[in-house]
Design a protein around this motif. Structure first.
Motif, short mmCIF file in Angstrom:
data_model
loop_
_atom_site.label_atom_id
_atom_site.label_comp_id
_atom_site.label_asym_id
_atom_site.label_seq_id
_atom_site.Cartn_x
_atom_site.Cartn_y
_atom_site.Cartn_z
N TRP A 200 27.99 -26.82 2.85
CA TRP A 200 27.52 -26.56 4.24
C TRP A 200 27.65 -25.28 4.63
O TRP A 200 28.81 -24.73 4.18
N ARG A 201 26.80 -24.85 5.55
CA ARG A 201 26.86 -23.49 5.94
C ARG A 201 27.71 -23.29 7.17
O ARG A 201 27.43 -24.03 8.35
N CYS A 202 28.87 -22.69 7.26
CA CYS A 202 29.72 -22.57 8.23
C CYS A 202 29.27 -21.51 9.38
O CYS A 202 29.20 -22.07 10.54
N LEU A 203 28.44 -20.51 8.86
CA LEU A 203 27.90 -19.89 9.98
C LEU A 203 26.22 -19.66 9.81
O LEU A 203 25.65 -19.19 8.82
N SER A 204 25.67 -20.01 10.81
CA SER A 204 24.25 -20.14 10.66
C SER A 204 23.61 -18.76 10.85
O SER A 204 22.56 -18.32 10.44
N THR A 205 24.54 -17.88 11.38
CA THR A 205 23.91 -16.55 11.71
C THR A 205 24.73 -15.58 11.12
O THR A 205 25.92 -15.66 10.81
N GLN A 206 24.23 -14.05 11.03
CA GLN A 206 25.14 -13.17 10.33
C GLN A 206 26.18 -12.82 11.58
O GLN A 206 26.09 -12.90 12.63
N THR A 207 27.43 -12.21 11.12
CA THR A 207 28.35 -11.48 11.83
C THR A 207 27.94 -10.33 12.44
O THR A 207 26.88 -9.59 11.92
N ASP A 208 28.75 -9.80 13.36
CA ASP A 208 28.18 -8.60 14.02
C ASP A 208 28.42 -7.49 12.77
O ASP A 208 27.80 -6.46 12.69
N GLY A 209 29.33 -7.55 12.08
CA GLY A 209 29.77 -6.75 10.94
C GLY A 209 28.80 -6.67 9.91
O GLY A 209 28.36 -5.56 9.41
N GLU A 210 28.20 -7.94 9.54
CA GLU A 210 27.29 -7.92 8.71
C GLU A 210 25.91 -7.47 9.01
O GLU A 210 25.22 -6.56 8.48
N VAL A 211 25.64 -7.49 10.39
CA VAL A 211 24.23 -7.04 10.82
C VAL A 211 24.41 -5.54 11.10
O VAL A 211 23.52 -4.67 10.70
N ARG A 212 25.52 -4.77 11.45
CA ARG A 212 26.08 -3.40 11.72
C ARG A 212 25.75 -2.75 10.25
O ARG A 212 25.21 -1.54 10.02
N ILE A 213 26.31 -3.41 9.10
CA ILE A 213 26.48 -2.82 8.02
C ILE A 213 24.93 -2.68 7.18
O ILE A 213 24.51 -1.67 6.61
N ALA A 214 24.23 -4.03 7.38
CA ALA A 214 22.88 -3.89 6.97
C ALA A 214 21.98 -3.05 7.56
O ALA A 214 21.33 -2.31 6.94
#
Length: 116
Positions: free
Chosen positions: A32-46
């Protein structure tokens, strides 16, 4: 590898196995997917990587620290890596993320060149 994941927003802590490349947690045999959205860090790095590698055909950033932002895994495929050895490709990614890396404990980098 067994990891304790804390699902942001729920406060639940679960014993989990990290399924690489899928950003899912396996608990009691069920995925199961624990987080359905990206974390702030993932978004910032991307965002940084998209700016530094505008020709990237594929980009995936995953927080592999369980959500605390201490360690990330980056998968990037770009024609900008053509003619460069793997170590040079990784150096380009490290250089692009030099400010973000200062606050990390670790970074896994996977680079590739798009197939023609």
């Amino acid at each position: 590898m067994q990891t304790m994941l804390a699902c942001k927003g729920t406060g639940a802590v679960v014993a989990a196995l990290r399924i690489l490349f899928r950003n899912q947690a396996a608990v009691r045999g069920q995925a199961w997917r624990c987080l359905s959205t990206q974390t702030d860090g993932e978004v910032r790095i991307a965002k940084v990587l998209k700016e530094k590698f505008p020709l990237a055909s594929s980009l995936k950033v995953v927080d592999i620290s369980g959500g605390c932002g201490a360690m990330y895994e980056v998968h990037i495929e770009s024609s900008e890596f053509t003619g460069k050895r793997t170590v040079q490709q990784h150096q380009l990614v490290n250089q692009a993320l030099k400010d973000e890396i200062q606050g990390m404990h670790g970074l896994r980098i996977f680079t590739d060149i798009p197939k023609q």
